[in-house]
Design an enzyme around this catalytic site. Structure first.
Site, PDB file in Angstrom:
ATOM      1  CB  SER A   1      28.149  31.899 -23.265  1.00 61.53           C
ATOM      2  OG  SER A   1      29.036  31.014 -22.618  1.00 61.53           O
TER       3      SER A   1
ATOM      4  CE1 TYR B   1      32.256  35.083 -24.229  1.00 60.44           C
ATOM      5  CE2 TYR B   1      31.778  33.437 -22.551  1.00 60.44           C
ATOM      6  CZ  TYR B   1      31.723  33.854 -23.867  1.00 60.44           C
ATOM      7  OH  TYR B   1      31.136  33.049 -24.809  1.00 60.44           O
TER       8      TYR B   1
END
Length: 271
Positions: free
Chosen positions: A155, A168
């Site tokens: 990401s 995350y």
């Protein structure tokens, strides 16, 4: 250009919908048979709806519509032996494995002081252990095939700080490092390993429920919210945009690209 992965077989996790589905279909459009895997059931602690068996069936139908074969497996990437059984069976049916796309993941946005031990554990279990499991069951088949490509979906949060999502962000930096570490050791087998770092992508993970959770976190501390701003004038990208990068890394066009980060991120990591 067509047939960019003609004759190859690819494994894609988290393939029932969204980014994983787009990856599977794009690879099939360019000639690959695809093993599509998803948990198709409740995900721990997430704010958005989980995938369903019907959605995985739809992915299979979309792949088959391209004229390629699809083998589906309903399994949790946290289950190493269950995942191994599904992948080994699918490879036996399709004859080989050339590409692994470790895409499955979860995101639970919270301000730092509202992250529970369960949220932290579950995020790392799915995103980090699940990625490790995927590579561990896929890489031996790539060794047998004489080489291949492993693509780890990280990401933008794995290249820069992103607020409101400590677990995350931690997980996505971890899988970025994991890709480099595997690249070093698997190179002797002509296996390339790279990571992909998208900005926000229009999937179920970024839908209304997710935006509401993120909005609550922003309301508590609005100062870092600008860190989500893309340089290009788009708020989110499409799953197909990420799939183009995955296709490049799966194809022989990237045959000398390994241990790198590719970022279809609309410039968010430079802001």
């Amino acid at each position: 250009m067509t047939g960019r992965v003609e004759g190859k077989v690819a494994l894609v996790t988290g393939a029932a919908r969204g980014q994983g589905r787009a990856d599977a279909v794009r690879l099939a459009e360019e000639g690959a048979d695809v093993i599509v895997v998803d948990v198709c059931g409740p995900l721990p602690g997430v704010d958005y709806a989980s995938s369903t068996p019907a959605e995985l069936d739809e992915t299979v139908a979309l792949v088959e519509r391209t004229g390629r074969r699809a083998v589906a497996g309903q399994v949790d990437v946290r289950d190493l032996e269950g995942l191994r059984a599904v992948v080994d069976d699918a490879v036996a049916r399709l004859g080989r494995l050339d590409v692994v796309v470790a895409n499955a993941g979860i995101c639970i946005p919270r301000t730092w002081h509202r992250v529970t031990p369960e949220v932290f554990r579950d995020t790392l279990d799915v995103n980090v252990t699940g990625t490790w499991n995927t590579i561990m069951v896929g890489a031996p088949h790539l060794v047998t095939a004489g080489g291949g490509s492993i693509i780890v979906i990280s990401s933008a949060a794995g290249m820069k700080v992103q607020p409101y999502m400590v677990p995350y962000t931690t997980s996505k930096w971890a899988v970025r490092g994991m890709a480099k570490a595997f690249a070093a050791e698997l190179a002797q087998h002509s296996i390339r390993v790279n990571s992909v770092h998208p900005t926000g992508v229009a999937t179920g993970m970024t839908g209304e429920a997710m935006q509401s959770a993120l909005g609550r976190a922003m309301a508590e501390d609005p100062r870092p919210r600008g860190m989500f701003t893309n340089l290009l004038p788009v708020d989110v990208t499409l799953p197909e945009d990420v799939a183009h990068t995955v296709l490049f890394l799966a194809s022989d066009e990237s045959r000398y690209v390994t241990a790198h980060e590719l970022a279809p991120d609309a410039g968010v990591t430079e802001f």
